[in-house]
Design a protein around this motif. Structure first.
Motif, PDB file in Angstrom:
ATOM      1  N   VAL A   1       1.016  -1.523  -0.238  1.00 19.33           N
ATOM      2  CA  VAL A   1       0.155   0.274  -0.162  1.00 19.33           C
ATOM      3  C   VAL A   1       0.620   0.961   0.367  1.00 19.33           C
ATOM      4  O   VAL A   1       0.495   2.334  -0.678  1.00 19.33           O
ATOM      5  CB  VAL A   1      -0.999  -0.400   1.137  1.00 19.33           C
ATOM      6  CG1 VAL A   1      -1.289   1.162   1.368  1.00 19.33           C
ATOM      7  CG2 VAL A   1      -1.841  -1.000   1.664  1.00 19.33           C
ATOM      8  N   VAL A   2       2.292   0.921   0.676  1.00 18.14           N
ATOM      9  CA  VAL A   2       2.673   1.973   0.529  1.00 18.14           C
ATOM     10  C   VAL A   2       3.704   2.260  -0.407  1.00 18.14           C
ATOM     11  O   VAL A   2       4.005   3.654  -0.869  1.00 18.14           O
ATOM     12  CB  VAL A   2       4.011   2.271   1.638  1.00 18.14           C
ATOM     13  CG1 VAL A   2       5.475   3.048   1.915  1.00 18.14           C
ATOM     14  CG2 VAL A   2       3.163   2.309   3.266  1.00 18.14           C
ATOM     15  N   ALA A   3       3.549   1.783  -1.407  1.00 17.87           N
ATOM     16  CA  ALA A   3       4.606   1.602  -2.589  1.00 17.87           C
ATOM     17  C   ALA A   3       3.253   2.070  -3.927  1.00 17.87           C
ATOM     18  O   ALA A   3       4.079   2.927  -4.557  1.00 17.87           O
ATOM     19  CB  ALA A   3       5.681  -0.524  -3.298  1.00 17.87           C
ATOM     20  N   ALA A   4       2.551   2.379  -3.592  1.00 26.23           N
ATOM     21  CA  ALA A   4       1.318   2.761  -4.293  1.00 26.23           C
ATOM     22  C   ALA A   4       0.528   2.964  -3.623  1.00 26.23           C
ATOM     23  O   ALA A   4      -0.182   4.050  -4.702  1.00 26.23           O
ATOM     24  CB  ALA A   4       0.455   0.917  -4.021  1.00 26.23           C
ATOM     25  N   PHE A   5       0.917   4.283  -2.903  1.00 27.06           N
ATOM     26  CA  PHE A   5       0.719   5.781  -2.757  1.00 27.06           C
ATOM     27  C   PHE A   5       0.446   6.722  -4.246  1.00 27.06           C
ATOM     28  O   PHE A   5       1.380   6.300  -4.278  1.00 27.06           O
ATOM     29  CB  PHE A   5       2.077   6.190  -1.576  1.00 27.06           C
ATOM     30  CG  PHE A   5       1.783   7.647  -1.237  1.00 27.06           C
ATOM     31  CD1 PHE A   5       0.109   7.604  -0.162  1.00 27.06           C
ATOM     32  CD2 PHE A   5       1.595   9.137  -1.381  1.00 27.06           C
ATOM     33  CE1 PHE A   5      -0.094   8.110   0.369  1.00 27.06           C
ATOM     34  CE2 PHE A   5       1.453   9.844  -1.011  1.00 27.06           C
ATOM     35  CZ  PHE A   5       0.153   9.899  -0.215  1.00 27.06           C
ATOM     36  N   PRO A   6      -0.550   7.127  -4.563  1.00 27.66           N
ATOM     37  CA  PRO A   6      -0.940   7.372  -5.528  1.00 27.66           C
ATOM     38  C   PRO A   6      -0.173   9.113  -6.155  1.00 27.66           C
ATOM     39  O   PRO A   6      -0.261   9.087  -6.474  1.00 27.66           O
ATOM     40  CB  PRO A   6      -2.848   7.936  -5.871  1.00 27.66           C
ATOM     41  CG  PRO A   6      -2.454   8.132  -3.834  1.00 27.66           C
ATOM     42  CD  PRO A   6      -1.479   7.126  -3.314  1.00 27.66           C
TER      43      PRO A   6
ATOM     44  N   LYS B   1      -5.448   5.874   2.599  1.00 24.50           N
ATOM     45  CA  LYS B   1      -5.713   4.389   2.339  1.00 24.50           C
ATOM     46  C   LYS B   1      -4.888   3.241   3.137  1.00 24.50           C
ATOM     47  O   LYS B   1      -5.256   2.485   3.676  1.00 24.50           O
ATOM     48  CB  LYS B   1      -5.260   4.081   0.964  1.00 24.50           C
ATOM     49  CG  LYS B   1      -6.165   4.793   0.385  1.00 24.50           C
ATOM     50  CD  LYS B   1      -5.772   4.474  -1.625  1.00 24.50           C
ATOM     51  CE  LYS B   1      -7.377   4.526  -1.950  1.00 24.50           C
ATOM     52  NZ  LYS B   1      -6.649   4.560  -3.912  1.00 24.50           N
ATOM     53  N   LEU B   2      -3.877   4.480   3.766  1.00 19.91           N
ATOM     54  CA  LEU B   2      -2.885   3.996   4.272  1.00 19.91           C
ATOM     55  C   LEU B   2      -3.462   3.333   5.430  1.00 19.91           C
ATOM     56  O   LEU B   2      -3.112   2.568   5.977  1.00 19.91           O
ATOM     57  CB  LEU B   2      -1.962   5.057   4.690  1.00 19.91           C
ATOM     58  CG  LEU B   2      -1.221   5.320   3.377  1.00 19.91           C
ATOM     59  CD1 LEU B   2       0.249   6.345   3.624  1.00 19.91           C
ATOM     60  CD2 LEU B   2       0.280   4.275   3.355  1.00 19.91           C
TER      61      LEU B   2
END
Length: 553
Positions: free
Chosen positions: A104-109, A127-128
């Motif tokens: 989820v962190v890697a996919a931070f928008p 989201k985090l």
């Protein structure tokens, strides 16, 4: 009023932020008020553009008075956008090595090089935290968060510290209910004590318990305030159904069965073991049925596994055939979200008249069925596929009076290639190994023709014929259908179709074919279908009307 220089979402946000635009219809506007709102317009426009990364716009505004009233014009040069120069997210706490959270962190928008969009930035932060909650880190927070914007060089930097906190686990699950046995209730739990705590699992459990139909009210609560260390207890409150017995009455019509009336009784909860019972009486022009079904949840997952015992009596007639069938069966069934499996043993006794012959058949029939359903919606399918494969047989001398083995394959698919268009295909294959088809009762022979097989032909009017011309069924079955459906208005749609196939006692393929068109009306439980079909392979290509109701898959 006109606004130029921006388009799409930027234009809409500017209009939504311009006070002078919002008050344009007010009858109380005075000249000095209009001028004051015009002076405020530049500030409104800057505020509207900033969340999208434009902090240095050049705005030209003109206010004039005409015969029709005041006219305001704003031309916007939004300038160079602020771009993200740096994104730094530091993960601390017990979940810093959690793979799901790290994804989820890697996919931070918000990424380096993006035009800064503050709405996307805020959603990313939410989201985090939500992802951490879902993994059992209930104290997750962003203790340090900074969005630094340099308006001079149009750059921005994101610095976040994401603290997951400690991992919480499922503690004991308790309930004071006496409706079903505690061990049965525990088998419905989608989690185990000691697993990471997940609020989503509590919602899933509540849905599971409602679907059992054992309870009129279900409340599932986690109790963080009662946590023993990191273990959170779960409390389940259940209310017994006010009416355990349900009754149903209905009348209907289908061209395969004729007019029919039906009475149903079901008991949703016979005892604390979770057993259920159902009885049905159907009286129809060509098909009378009396049946009783008893079901018991079994295995580790009672949501999907059950043992069933059933008895039934069926009195049917079609073409030159009359049959009276009594069955008694026991089965083990698995009905999961995608896959289905069933195995059983059935005792069958059938009296029948077919053409000029009569018979009395007794069979002990083991069976095996496997299948799957992949669909976006079972009743109103846009894209989906269903298939099943079944085997059954009997051994002469082992209760049965004939040895045979039968296999059948059925499939149906639905695709939506274009909006409001559906392409529906279905097919059936069947084969029987038996010394003579005359040794099997009509209920185990293959026939086709009718509402759900080959339209344009009467129900079970296609099959091997005897010397008198009576349809007696066959060893083999081949049926296929292609249908194109067009949605036309609300619940209404039109369809055109081709059906083809045969039921035969040899391997020669001589397809019977029907073509036609139909009208569809969508209801919550499926479609009402009215079809007019022509038997195009018959000499006089007769027409036949077909009517039936059911789901897409």
């Amino acid at each position: 009023m006109t606004v130029s220089g921006v388009e799409g979402e930027l234009h809409r946000n500017v209009l939504a932020s311009l006070t002078i635009h919002l008050h344009r219809e007010s009858e109380r506007l005075q000249a000095n008020t209009v001028k004051r709102l015009h002076r405020r317009a530049e500030e409104d426009i800057r505020s509207a553009l900033a969340p999208f990364g434009y902090y240095n716009p050049v705005i030209k505004g003109i206010l004039s008075q005409t015969r029709e009233g005041w006219q305001a014009e704003y031309h916007i040069d939004k300038g160079a956008p602020v771009r993200v120069q740096e994104v730094a997210i530091t993960v601390t706490g017990a979940g810093r090595d959690n793979p799901a959270l790290n994804r989820v962190v890697a996919a931070f928008p918000v990424k380096k090089g993006d035009i800064l969009n503050q709405e996307i930035y805020e959603e990313g932060k939410k989201k985090l935290v939500i992802a951490a909650f879902g993994q059992g880190y209930l104290d997750a927070a962003l203790p340090r968060r900074a969005l630094r914007i340099n308006r001079e060089n149009n750059t921005a930097a994101v610095h976040l510290v994401f603290d997951t906190g400690e991992l919480y686990l499922f503690g004991k699950t308790e309930s004071e209910q006496r409706i079903i046995r505690p061990d049965l209730l525990n088998r419905y739990l989608p989690y185990r004590e000691g697993e990471p705590y997940s609020p989503a699992k509590l919602f899933e459990l509540q849905s599971i318990l409602y679907r059992t139909d054992y309870f009129s009210r279900v409340a599932v609560r986690g109790r963080p305030e009662g946590a023993d260390g990191q273990a959170i207890p779960v409390e389940i409150d259940l209310t017994a159904p006010e009416h355990r017995n349900k009754y149903g009455f209905g009348v209907g019509y289908a061209t395969d069965t004729g007019a029919r009336g039906k009475i149903d009784w079901s008991n949703r909860l016979l005892n604390v073991h979770g057993h259920k019972a159902n009885a049905t009486l159907q009286l129809a022009e060509r098909e009378n049925i009396v049946s009783f079904l008893y079901q018991m949840p079994v295995m580790k997952d009672p949501r999907y596994y059950k043992v069933a015992g059933a008895v039934s009596y069926q009195d049917k007639n079609w073409e030159d055939t009359e049959t009276q069938l009594f069955t008694s069966a026991v089965s083990l069934e698995y009905a999961g979200p995608v896959y289905q499996f069933g195995t059983g043993l059935e005792l069958r006794d059938e009296l029948y008249d077919v053409g000029d012959t009569s018979g009395d058949s007794t069979l002990l029939v083991p069976s095996l069925n496997i299948g799957f359903i992949l669909a976006d919606d079972i009743l109103e399918t846009k894209n989906g596929l269903q298939a099943s494969l079944g085997f059954l047989g009997g051994v002469d001398g082992l209760v049965s009076d004939v040895s045979f083995l039968q296999a059948s394959l059925n499939a149906k698919g639905v695709i939506t290639p274009f909006e409001d268009w559906r392409l529906i295909g279905r097919g059936s294959l069947g084969a029987t190994l038996v010394e003579s088809i005359d040794a099997l009762p009509p209920s185990l022979r293959f026939y086709t023709g009718g509402d759900t097989s080959i339209r344009g032909y009467r129900y079970k009017s296609i099959g091997t014929r005897d010397a008198s011309g009576a349809v007696i069924g066959g060893r083999y079955l081949v049926v296929g259908s292609v249908e194109l459906e067009r949605h036309v208005y609300k619940q209404w749609s039109l369809a055109a179709f081709w059906d083809g196939g045969t039921a035969t006692d040899d391997l020669s393929i001589n397809f019977f074919q029907g073509v036609g068109a139909g009208l569809r009306f969508r209801l919550p439980f499926g479609q009402i279908r009215l079809d007019l079909a022509s038997a195009v392979t018959e000499d006089d290509t007769p027409f036949r009307l077909h009517f039936n109701v059911g789901g897409d898959l």
